[in-house]
Design a protein around this motif. Structure first.
Motif, short mmCIF file in Angstrom:
data_model
loop_
_atom_site.label_atom_id
_atom_site.label_comp_id
_atom_site.label_asym_id
_atom_site.label_seq_id
_atom_site.Cartn_x
_atom_site.Cartn_y
_atom_site.Cartn_z
N ALA A 171 9.66 2.72 -6.28
CA ALA A 171 9.92 1.42 -6.64
C ALA A 171 10.21 0.34 -5.66
N GLU A 172 10.43 0.95 -4.50
CA GLU A 172 10.53 0.16 -3.30
C GLU A 172 9.29 -0.72 -2.99
N ALA A 173 8.04 -0.55 -3.66
CA ALA A 173 6.78 -1.09 -3.53
C ALA A 173 6.94 -2.45 -3.82
N TYR A 174 7.97 -2.69 -4.56
CA TYR A 174 7.99 -4.15 -5.13
C TYR A 174 8.60 -5.17 -4.02
N ARG A 175 9.62 -4.49 -3.25
CA ARG A 175 10.23 -5.11 -2.04
C ARG A 175 8.96 -5.44 -1.16
N VAL A 176 8.21 -4.48 -0.65
CA VAL A 176 7.10 -4.78 0.18
C VAL A 176 6.46 -5.58 -0.13
N SER B 121 0.81 -1.14 0.12
CA SER B 121 -0.09 -0.04 0.06
C SER B 121 1.07 1.03 -0.11
N PHE B 122 0.54 2.19 -0.84
CA PHE B 122 1.45 3.41 -0.95
C PHE B 122 1.38 4.29 0.21
N LYS B 123 0.30 4.14 0.95
CA LYS B 123 0.34 4.79 2.29
C LYS B 123 1.54 4.62 3.15
N HIS B 124 2.14 3.39 2.95
CA HIS B 124 3.06 3.04 4.04
C HIS B 124 4.51 3.37 3.26
N LEU B 125 4.50 3.60 2.05
CA LEU B 125 5.89 4.07 1.51
C LEU B 125 6.59 5.56 1.94
N ALA B 126 7.84 5.72 2.10
CA ALA B 126 8.23 7.06 2.74
C ALA B 126 8.06 7.96 1.68
N ILE C 37 9.31 -13.85 -8.29
CA ILE C 37 9.11 -12.84 -7.18
C ILE C 37 10.24 -12.52 -6.23
N GLU C 38 10.90 -13.59 -5.92
CA GLU C 38 12.10 -13.25 -4.95
C GLU C 38 13.20 -12.40 -5.28
N TYR C 39 13.05 -12.06 -6.63
CA TYR C 39 14.27 -11.09 -7.13
C TYR C 39 14.15 -9.80 -6.35
N PHE C 40 12.86 -9.39 -5.97
CA PHE C 40 12.63 -8.20 -5.39
C PHE C 40 12.87 -8.11 -4.10
#
Length: 466
Positions: free
Chosen positions: A451-456, A379-384, A437-440
């Motif tokens: 872009a960090e949304a992918y890791r989350v 969820s974007f609301k959790h991304l800095a 998906i493990e790449y992220f």
């Protein structure tokens, strides 16, 4: 007697499809002409479609951003703009794009001919020039890249000053307080965002039972919710009976018996291939009821020396795909067959506010095919980065195979979605064990980024496995 000129290939239409073809052919050393009926190059994409609508959307989303930012909006001073105010931004972008694209033809010695083309016989075109004179041009091969235009049903009076389609809306002079948008496809939804963002009362009439039903259901529902939340009135499963223009507005009579009134209407329901003026009977080609031509895998029509690309051949009707098709048809003409073909999973970018982008399969498609998939969400609301930008609406969803961890689909809703999607697309396109998906989880992302949304999302999805 009109003069006659010969070329190896003549391309009809200078939109993305025609440009891709012409550039590929001239770079291969062929003598190429491109014919454009308008006074400047770029096609519908540059002048009426993709570029102006996205430029308008950008201007509106910046206004909304300003008005929602407490730093700027002290003392209730909000920014207001009318549709005609923001059109000047779109026009400046169109001019820059036109100059850029004109340069491509000049640099590559591609002959540019302005005028309306029609076939005289299988190898000859007559081109009616702006001054009314006619020239004839011969070629060994032809590429039809004439694009599409908004569908105009015969019982709607588009000459009326309050009845618009997605081309003529760009000439909107008055400042409507209330607009009806008929047709809730991609174009209708994008313009609903634009007009509502300008504070115009907006009614969106959808001829189907849900918005953009080709999308993942969750994404479609999210768009419906955000439209509803911003005050757009959506009427699903409605069809017009008649559209009646008056001095000060329009009344839409629906088949369900309802009536709706507004200052103007934007009719955005369907498009038609631009083939009706080409005199295709002279070469033995017959378009379908939507003005479209059928082609094989080399973009060859049933007439051996005539090819077609872009909107005029139908799906996927995207500028991005048309440009690729143009490049591939150049390969087919110069080498006998295309080296490449459109990728299987073409990304879609929908420039509503917020933006939508997706690639690959939807949850409903995977469920129907009984593929054992799992979902990873962020969820974007959790991304800095989203918190810093004040863009906390939206999310990223990754669908992946439970056993192989292969990425099957990515769906993004929120600011910059159409950019963010390409990160996942790049991994998805790596066929075999590289697509997982493990790449992220195993790579390092810049922080803070969207872009960090992918890791989350990847961590979220892997946590669901057992």
């Amino acid at each position: 007697m009109a003069q006659s000129h010969h070329f190896d290939v003549i391309v009809i239409g200078s939109g993305p499809g025609g440009e891709g073809a012409a550039m590929g052919l001239t770079k291969a050393g062929l003598n190429v002409a491109i014919i454009e009926k308008e006074s400047s190059v770029g096609g519908g994409c540059t002048h009426w479609g993709t570029i102006p609508s996205k430029a308008l959307r950008h201007a509106v989303s910046r206004i909304i951003e300003f008005n929602n930012n407490p730093i700027f909006c002290r003392n209730n001073s909000s920014l207001h703009a009318t549709f005609s105010d923001i059109l000047s931004h779109a026009k400046s972008v169109i001019d820059k794009q036109t100059r850029l694209r004109q340069g491509f033809y000049d640099r590559n010695q591609c002959t540019l001919i302005f005028g309306h083309a029609r076939f005289i016989d299988t190898h000859t075109l007559a081109v009616k020039q702006p001054d009314g004179s006619e020239e004839r041009y011969h070629a060994d091969k032809f590429v039809i890249a004439t694009g599409s235009r908004p569908y105009r049903p015969a019982n709607v009076d588009f000459t009326h000053e309050r009845i618009y389609d997605s081309d003529s809306i760009l000439a909107l002079k008055h400042d409507p307080q209330h607009i009806i948008i008929y047709g809730a496809g991609v174009i209708g939804c994008e313009y609903a965002s634009i007009f509502r963002g300008l504070g115009v009362k907006t009614d969106l009439i959808n001829t189907r039972d849900r918005l953009l039903s080709f999308l993942d259901n969750e994404t479609s529902d999210a768009l419906s919710y955000h439209f509803w939340n911003s005050g757009v009135v959506i009427r699903n499963d409605e069809t017009y009976e008649s559209i009646e223009g008056s001095n000060d507005g329009v009344i839409v009579h629906l088949q369900s018996g309802k009536k709706m009134k507004a200052d103007c209407i934007l009719y955005a329901n369907g498009r038609t291939g631009n083939t009706d003026t080409l005199n295709l009977t002279a070469v033995g080609l017959e378009p379908d009821s939507r003005g479209q031509l059928s082609v094989d895998s080399n973009y060859q029509t049933p007439i051996e020396h005539i090819y077609a690309v872009g909107d005029v051949i139908g799906y996927p009707s995207l500028a991005s795909a048309a440009y690729d098709q143009g490049r591939f048809v150049a390969q087919a003409i110069t080498k006998g067959e295309a080296d490449n073909h459109l990728i299987e999973d073409i990304p879609t970018g929908i420039y509503t506010i917020p933006e939508i982008s997706s690639v690959g399969k939807t949850e409903q498609e995977l469920t129907a095919a009984k593929v054992p998939y799992e979902v990873g969400r962020s969820s974007f609301k959790h991304l800095a980065r989203a918190q810093i930008a004040g863009k906390d609406v939206g999310s990223l969803k990754i669908l992946f195979h439970r056993e192989t961890k292969e990425i099957l689909g990515i769906h993004c809703f929120g600011e910059r979605a159409a950019e963010i999607i390409h990160i996942g697309q790049a991994i998805m396109e790596q066929k075999g064990p590289a697509n997982t998906i493990e790449y992220f989880v195993n790579t390092t992302f810049n922080y803070p980024t969207m872009a960090e949304a992918y890791r989350v999302a990847a961590l979220n999805g892997l946590n669901r496995l057992f």
